[in-house]
Write an enzyme that holds these catalytic residues in place. Structure first.
Site, PDB file in Angstrom:
ATOM      1  N   ASN A  34       0.884  -1.180   0.000  1.00 22.43           N
ATOM      2  CA  ASN A  34       0.000   0.000   0.000  1.00 22.43           C
ATOM      3  C   ASN A  34       0.918   1.224   0.000  1.00 22.43           C
ATOM      4  O   ASN A  34       1.479   1.597   1.020  1.00 22.43           O
ATOM      5  CB  ASN A  34      -0.885  -0.035   1.254  1.00 22.43           C
ATOM      6  CG  ASN A  34      -1.835   1.139   1.321  1.00 22.43           C
ATOM      7  OD1 ASN A  34      -1.759   2.068   0.505  1.00 22.43           O
ATOM      8  ND2 ASN A  34      -2.716   1.123   2.291  1.00 22.43           N
TER       9      ASN A  34
ATOM     10  N   ARG B 207      -2.548  -2.056  -3.514  1.00 22.08           N
ATOM     11  CA  ARG B 207      -3.733  -1.209  -3.347  1.00 22.08           C
ATOM     12  C   ARG B 207      -3.602  -0.037  -4.311  1.00 22.08           C
ATOM     13  O   ARG B 207      -2.569   0.641  -4.340  1.00 22.08           O
ATOM     14  CB  ARG B 207      -3.794  -0.691  -1.921  1.00 22.08           C
ATOM     15  CG  ARG B 207      -4.915   0.289  -1.755  1.00 22.08           C
ATOM     16  CD  ARG B 207      -4.830   1.007  -0.446  1.00 22.08           C
ATOM     17  NE  ARG B 207      -5.955   1.908  -0.327  1.00 22.08           N
ATOM     18  CZ  ARG B 207      -5.893   3.069   0.298  1.00 22.08           C
ATOM     19  NH1 ARG B 207      -4.771   3.478   0.842  1.00 22.08           N
ATOM     20  NH2 ARG B 207      -6.961   3.830   0.368  1.00 22.08           N
TER      21      ARG B 207
ATOM     22  N   HIS C  27     -12.767   3.402  -0.120  1.00 21.52           N
ATOM     23  CA  HIS C  27     -12.819   2.362   0.921  1.00 21.52           C
ATOM     24  C   HIS C  27     -13.546   1.113   0.402  1.00 21.52           C
ATOM     25  O   HIS C  27     -14.061   0.318   1.190  1.00 21.52           O
ATOM     26  CB  HIS C  27     -13.595   2.823   2.178  1.00 21.52           C
ATOM     27  CG  HIS C  27     -12.951   3.917   2.970  1.00 21.52           C
ATOM     28  ND1 HIS C  27     -13.680   4.940   3.531  1.00 21.52           N
ATOM     29  CD2 HIS C  27     -11.671   4.145   3.308  1.00 21.52           C
ATOM     30  CE1 HIS C  27     -12.879   5.757   4.193  1.00 21.52           C
ATOM     31  NE2 HIS C  27     -11.640   5.302   4.049  1.00 21.52           N
TER      32      HIS C  27
ATOM     33  N   HIS D 217     -17.931   2.648   7.599  1.00 21.76           N
ATOM     34  CA  HIS D 217     -16.473   2.581   7.775  1.00 21.76           C
ATOM     35  C   HIS D 217     -16.073   3.905   8.430  1.00 21.76           C
ATOM     36  O   HIS D 217     -16.014   4.942   7.776  1.00 21.76           O
ATOM     37  CB  HIS D 217     -15.799   2.402   6.408  1.00 21.76           C
ATOM     38  CG  HIS D 217     -14.299   2.389   6.468  1.00 21.76           C
ATOM     39  ND1 HIS D 217     -13.537   1.266   6.204  1.00 21.76           N
ATOM     40  CD2 HIS D 217     -13.411   3.364   6.762  1.00 21.76           C
ATOM     41  CE1 HIS D 217     -12.255   1.559   6.333  1.00 21.76           C
ATOM     42  NE2 HIS D 217     -12.154   2.831   6.666  1.00 21.76           N
TER      43      HIS D 217
ATOM     44  N   GLY E 114     -10.509   8.639   7.903  1.00 15.35           N
ATOM     45  CA  GLY E 114     -11.397   8.889   6.765  1.00 15.35           C
ATOM     46  C   GLY E 114     -12.630   8.019   6.996  1.00 15.35           C
ATOM     47  O   GLY E 114     -12.501   6.897   7.479  1.00 15.35           O
TER      48      GLY E 114
ATOM     49  N   ASP F 249      -8.507  12.873  16.748  1.00 14.00           N
ATOM     50  CA  ASP F 249      -8.586  11.539  17.336  1.00 14.00           C
ATOM     51  C   ASP F 249      -9.735  11.492  18.341  1.00 14.00           C
ATOM     52  O   ASP F 249      -9.802  12.305  19.269  1.00 14.00           O
ATOM     53  CB  ASP F 249      -7.256  11.191  18.018  1.00 14.00           C
ATOM     54  CG  ASP F 249      -7.196   9.733  18.404  1.00 14.00           C
ATOM     55  OD1 ASP F 249      -8.109   9.264  19.118  1.00 14.00           O
ATOM     56  OD2 ASP F 249      -6.243   9.051  18.006  1.00 14.00           O
TER      57      ASP F 249
ATOM     58  N   GLY G  72     -11.186   2.266  12.617  1.00 16.17           N
ATOM     59  CA  GLY G  72     -10.693   2.699  13.936  1.00 16.17           C
ATOM     60  C   GLY G  72     -11.777   3.133  14.906  1.00 16.17           C
ATOM     61  O   GLY G  72     -11.829   2.645  16.044  1.00 16.17           O
TER      62      GLY G  72
HETATM   63  P1  ADP Z   1      -7.461   5.450   8.681  1.00 14.05           P
HETATM   64  O1  ADP Z   1      -8.633   6.138   8.050  1.00 14.05           O
HETATM   65  O2  ADP Z   1      -6.241   6.307   8.783  1.00 14.05           O
HETATM   66  O3  ADP Z   1      -7.211   4.039   8.191  1.00 14.05           O
HETATM   67  P2  ADP Z   1      -8.302   4.140  11.133  1.00 14.05           P
HETATM   68  O4  ADP Z   1      -9.427   3.349  10.582  1.00 14.05           O
HETATM   69  O5  ADP Z   1      -7.097   3.416  11.604  1.00 14.05           O
HETATM   70  O6  ADP Z   1      -7.904   5.327  10.188  1.00 14.05           O
HETATM   71  O7  ADP Z   1      -8.891   5.005  12.350  1.00 14.05           O
HETATM   72  C1  ADP Z   1      -8.073   5.853  13.099  1.00 14.05           C
HETATM   73  C2  ADP Z   1      -8.948   6.607  14.090  1.00 14.05           C
HETATM   74  O8  ADP Z   1      -9.669   5.671  14.917  1.00 14.05           O
HETATM   75  C3  ADP Z   1      -8.172   7.451  15.081  1.00 14.05           C
HETATM   76  O9  ADP Z   1      -7.913   8.728  14.569  1.00 14.05           O
HETATM   77  C4  ADP Z   1      -9.129   7.528  16.261  1.00 14.05           C
HETATM   78  O10 ADP Z   1      -9.996   8.641  16.093  1.00 14.05           O
HETATM   79  C5  ADP Z   1      -9.948   6.269  16.162  1.00 14.05           C
HETATM   80  N1  ADP Z   1      -9.634   5.294  17.217  1.00 14.05           N
HETATM   81  C6  ADP Z   1      -8.648   4.374  17.225  1.00 14.05           C
HETATM   82  N2  ADP Z   1      -8.682   3.661  18.383  1.00 14.05           N
HETATM   83  C7  ADP Z   1      -9.718   4.146  19.105  1.00 14.05           C
HETATM   84  C8  ADP Z   1     -10.277   3.848  20.392  1.00 14.05           C
HETATM   85  N3  ADP Z   1      -9.776   2.885  21.164  1.00 14.05           N
HETATM   86  N4  ADP Z   1     -11.347   4.573  20.804  1.00 14.05           N
HETATM   87  C9  ADP Z   1     -11.857   5.543  20.016  1.00 14.05           C
HETATM   88  N5  ADP Z   1     -11.382   5.872  18.807  1.00 14.05           N
HETATM   89  C10 ADP Z   1     -10.329   5.188  18.362  1.00 14.05           C
END
Ligand code: ADP
Length: 399
Positions: free
Chosen positions: A7, A92, A181, A209, A213, A285, A333
């Site tokens: 990726n 990807r 996605h 999702h 993003g 976050d 996330g």
């Molecule tokens: P990307 O779009 O970069 O792939 P991810 O799907 O990995 O992102 O999501 C990242 C986001 O998930 C972080 O910025 C945060 O807001 C959220 N996140 C990750 N772990 C937790 C958690 N334990 N509780 C709440 N939010 C979380």
């Protein structure tokens, strides 16, 4: 077979080695700051070894690929004894335009096609191509597959993907909804049907999702019929730093007020907006936002409320688009980890007959059904795995 999944971003390269027969992750890692200074982190997952990070010059993606290949074949902690044990490489690719509706074996013509789509994803497709070219140079006889973020959404009907702007913009410039996605939406909707022991061709599924993003999709009978991201990943939900939906007139309005250009404003909509912007710059976050809210921040509360409200509106719209919904899935996330956000979103959806099981909503890790037995809609938390999906597609084309 062992598949190397790549990726490639403009200055980073994520990789995994996956044994597709047993669907085991053997190794993973990340090259960062390519073209700046450089570092590679690598973890032999198969042997449970600690991740190690090494700072080293990475002037370009070819060097990054060479470092990846030596890491995975290293005598001490590699996962294969030679590159012959890597049967195929899965890449990807962000934008496949209208041409790529499914994964394809990479040849010169496909490379040309990906380059032609670069107009639609100027930050991503050129980086993806650099990774493909670098792998071709170093492992010329290993088959490679391109898996597109947009492909799953190509089944949308024209009423969902066309804009009400002069038709010539579609005809001349291919301006339409593409969606992103897609690999995750496809993986999660298939996993939902499998988990429930139901045939996907008789299910109406909404996949949320929610990560940095975020996007929602409506999957009817196994096919995507609508999705919230668009020509670019800026439209739709409120995201970490992206605004999602807004009135396009706002762009000119801010530009006039501030004496800036449309691209300056777009940069703000991409990088300084979303929950980050709405919270007054606290964080993108969600963990930080909940903490700030607990400490009394009104702007963090607003950002969290607005985020869930927007997701709930999209779920309502997609339930209408499909004339019902059988399953709602949360992934990525935020979707996988943040039970408070899930509970907030579901609190809007009582009219669909949804009842959340508060205890189940606390669990993490594996696929979990967080709806009560009486709920009229199943609500599943499903960890997404885009790399495994890419490895599966690659093995299917190269096996
Ligand atoms: P990307 O779009 O970069 O792939 P991810 O799907 O990995 O992102 O999501 C990242 C986001 O998930 C972080 O910025 C945060 O807001 C959220 N996140 C990750 N772990 C937790 C958690 N334990 N509780 C709440 N939010 C979380």
């Amino acid at each position: 077979m062992n598949v190397l999944v790549i990726n490639c971003g403009s200055s980073s390269l994520k990789f995994q080695v996956i044994d597709t027969e047993s669907e085991t992750l053997l190794a993973k890692g990340l090259c960062e700051r390519i073209g700046i200074d450089g570092s590679i982190s690598y973890e032999n997952v198969a042997r449970g070894l600690d991740k190690k990070t090494t700072a080293t010059a990475i002037p370009n993606h070819k060097v990054a690929i060479e470092l990846v290949l030596s890491a995975i074949t290293a005598a001490e902690d590699g996962v294969v004894s030679s590159l012959d044990e890597i049967a195929a490489i899965g890449h990807r690719v962000v934008h496949g335009g209208e041409r790529f509706t499914k994964p394809v074996l990479i040849d010169d013509d496909v490379i040309k096609g990906i380059a032609e789509c670069a107009d639609l994803a100027p930050l991503h497709n050129p980086a993806n191509l650099t990774g493909i070219e670098a792998c071709r140079e170093v492992m010329p006889s290993t088959p490679m597959v391109a898996v597109f973020d947009t492909a799953f959404h190509q089944t949308m009907p024209s009423k969902a993907y066309m804009y009400a702007i002069p038709l010539k913009y579609y005809e001349d410039y291919k301006i339409r909804r593409y969606g992103f996605h897609g690999t995750s939406h496809a993986f999660v909707s298939a996993a939902a049907a499998e988990y429930l022991g139901r045939d996907i061709s008789s299910l109406k599924i909404i996949v949320c999702h929610l990560g940095n993003g975020s996007s929602v999709s409506a999957v009817k009978n196994g096919k995507c019929v609508d999705t919230s991201m668009d020509l670019t990943p800026l439209e739709g939900l409120i995201m970490g730093t992206r605004s999602g939906d807004l009135d396009p007139a706002i762009v000119e309005y801010i530009a006039n007020k501030e004496g800036s250009s449309a691209s300056d404003v777009l940069n703000i909509l991409q990088k300084k907006s979303g929950v980050f912007g709405l919270s007054g710059g606290i964080s993108s976050d969600f963990r930080d936002l909940w903490k700030a809210k607990e400490e009394g921040s009104d702007s963090a509360r607003l950002a969290l409320e607005a985020f869930s409200y927007r997701v709930a509106k999209y779920i309502g719209a997609y339930a209408a688009a499909m004339n019902g919904v059988d399953v709602i899935c949360f992934t990525a996330g935020v979707g996988e980890n943040d039970g408070n956000v899930r509970a907030d979103i579901l609190s809007y959806l009582g009219y669909l007959g949804i009842e959340m099981d508060a205890e189940a909503n606390k669990k993490r890790g594996a696929i979990t059904d967080i709806a009560t037995e009486n709920s009229k809609v199943r609500v599943l938390v499903i960890p997404t795995n885009e790399e495994l999906a890419i490895a599966r597609e690659t093995a299917a084309l190269c096996g």
